[in-house]
Design a protein around this motif. Structure first.
Motif, mmCIF file in Angstrom:
data_model
loop_
_atom_site.group_PDB
_atom_site.id
_atom_site.type_symbol
_atom_site.label_atom_id
_atom_site.label_comp_id
_atom_site.label_asym_id
_atom_site.label_seq_id
_atom_site.Cartn_x
_atom_site.Cartn_y
_atom_site.Cartn_z
ATOM 1 N N SER A 76 35.618 30.283 37.189
ATOM 2 C CA SER A 76 35.203 30.978 35.966
ATOM 3 C C SER A 76 33.815 30.554 35.503
ATOM 4 O O SER A 76 33.216 31.198 34.650
ATOM 5 C CB SER A 76 36.211 30.714 34.838
ATOM 6 N N THR A 136 49.422 39.486 35.544
ATOM 7 C CA THR A 136 49.217 39.562 34.096
ATOM 8 C C THR A 136 48.917 40.999 33.697
ATOM 9 O O THR A 136 48.771 41.874 34.543
ATOM 10 C CB THR A 136 48.038 38.669 33.631
ATOM 11 N N LYS A 171 46.238 41.536 31.639
ATOM 12 C CA LYS A 171 44.926 41.355 31.018
ATOM 13 C C LYS A 171 44.004 42.524 31.347
ATOM 14 O O LYS A 171 44.090 43.125 32.413
ATOM 15 C CB LYS A 171 44.301 40.041 31.479
ATOM 16 N N GLN A 172 43.098 42.822 30.421
ATOM 17 C CA GLN A 172 42.141 43.895 30.613
ATOM 18 C C GLN A 172 41.067 43.478 31.620
ATOM 19 O O GLN A 172 40.839 42.295 31.877
ATOM 20 C CB GLN A 172 41.495 44.267 29.275
ATOM 21 N N GLN A 173 40.377 44.474 32.163
ATOM 22 C CA GLN A 173 39.372 44.229 33.198
ATOM 23 C C GLN A 173 38.259 43.310 32.709
ATOM 24 O O GLN A 173 37.801 42.436 33.448
ATOM 25 C CB GLN A 173 38.796 45.556 33.677
ATOM 26 N N ASP A 174 37.814 43.473 31.473
ATOM 27 C CA ASP A 174 36.760 42.609 30.930
ATOM 28 C C ASP A 174 37.182 41.146 30.943
ATOM 29 O O ASP A 174 36.393 40.257 31.292
ATOM 30 C CB ASP A 174 36.412 43.029 29.499
ATOM 31 N N ALA A 175 38.427 40.907 30.534
ATOM 32 C CA ALA A 175 38.929 39.528 30.473
ATOM 33 C C ALA A 175 39.031 38.930 31.865
ATOM 34 O O ALA A 175 38.672 37.761 32.086
ATOM 35 C CB ALA A 175 40.281 39.501 29.776
ATOM 36 N N ILE A 176 39.505 39.721 32.828
ATOM 37 C CA ILE A 176 39.634 39.219 34.198
ATOM 38 C C ILE A 176 38.259 38.947 34.793
ATOM 39 O O ILE A 176 38.056 37.944 35.492
ATOM 40 C CB ILE A 176 40.428 40.223 35.061
ATOM 41 N N GLU A 218 35.601 37.989 33.187
ATOM 42 C CA GLU A 218 35.131 36.738 32.588
ATOM 43 C C GLU A 218 35.850 35.536 33.181
ATOM 44 O O GLU A 218 35.232 34.505 33.477
ATOM 45 C CB GLU A 218 35.341 36.785 31.077
ATOM 46 N N MET A 219 37.164 35.662 33.386
ATOM 47 C CA MET A 219 37.959 34.551 33.908
ATOM 48 C C MET A 219 37.616 34.219 35.357
ATOM 49 O O MET A 219 37.912 33.118 35.828
ATOM 50 C CB MET A 219 39.446 34.886 33.797
#
Length: 295
Positions: A200, A250, A252-257, A259-260
């Protein structure tokens, strides 16, 4: 005896017996978990970049994690299957240098092992509905993680032992052709571990070289020699593999993934994801949702 030999562990996701038909037809499947099949009736086809294999009664098949393949059945196919995640201390897969579909003839012990793992892990099937919208993926996978945690220690050990026994069938030298048996230098292993832990974060080749006290060009050559990839391509591959895992496990939304997994923005993440997997993140999620309902 090599005391460090068994350093990989495997976490059960699903185990079941299913009867399939021509609806079992998927292209460009690439999953972050392993698939093990025992075919008892019918016929299907499973193919990767090395060609196709006919799924035949009386045989075992393994599809290592992150192995691109096509799955199809023209008429009827029944199979026992196990799906499981792999864990290793250095983040390197047991099949890192042998990512292809393998076939071995089954014996009575193998068949008994499939039946036993289903018996001691009840309710671990995936055919709940033909409608992918019946459940949320993060809840679905969280449930099976919790089921593993609730197992008695005896069941955990027996489940792990069965998976290891079945995997061992594919590790014979004439089947498991690992071309990279040489010992990997510690500077490369340290870089691999550092990448795995810090996906990350911003990762630069110069930073990895500095950690190894080597100049960037020399470090890159050594890394490529023992991994078959440049450091940059390796980082991108591992980021996308982590993203695949997060998309599957999960909601999780694409933006969050993005970033992660160390991408600056979702657009760049999506471009790299499609380049390496052949699918957009959204198409990958839809494909795996449908596939997991079928077996």
């Amino acid at each position: 005896m090599n005391k460090g030999l068994i350093k990989h562990s495997f976490q059960l996701l699903n185990a079941d017996y299913v009867k399939l038909n021509k609806k079992w037809n998927f292209r460009n499947v690439i999953s972050p978990y392993y698939r093990l099949y025992y075919i008892d009736e019918g016929e299907g086809v499973i193919a990767d970049q090395n060609g196709g294999l006919t799924l035949r009664p009386g045989y075992l098949y393994i599809v290592p994690s992150f192995t691109l393949c096509n799955l199809s059945c023209n008429c009827f196919l029944s199979q026992y299957f196990i799906q499981f995640f792999e864990e290793s201390p250095d983040g390197i897969s047991l099949f890192a240098n042998c990512r292809k579909i393998l076939e071995v003839e089954a014996n009575a012990d193998d068949i008994a092992n499939f039946k036993r793992i289903i018996a001691i892990n009840p309710g671990r099937g995936i055919n709940r509905s033909d409608n992918p919208l019946v459940y949320e993926k993060d809840i679905y996978y969280k449930e099976y993680t919790e089921l593993n945690n609730l197992q008695s220690i005896a069941t955990q050990y027996e489940t792990q032992g069965i998976i290891l026994q079945l995997i061992s069938k594919f590790l014979k030298p004439e089947i498991f052709q690992n071309d990279q048996i040489t010992v990997t230098p510690s500077v490369v292993m340290d870089a691999i571990s550092y990448i795995q832990i810090n996906l990350s974060a911003a990762l630069k080749v110069s930073q990895l070289a500095s950690r190894a006290n080597l100049n960037t060009d020399y470090f890159s050559r050594i890394f490529h020699r023992y991994t078959g990839q440049s450091p940059l391509n390796y980082i991108l591959q591992k980021r996308i593999e982590r993203a695949q895992y997060l998309i599957i496990t999960t909601n999780k939304q694409q933006d969050a993934i993005a970033e992660m997994t160390g991408f600056d923005n979702a657009q760049y993440f999506s471009r790299v994801f499609k380049r390496l997997t052949g699918l957009t993140p959204g198409a990958y999620k839809t494909q795996n949702r449908t596939l997991n309902l079928m077996g």
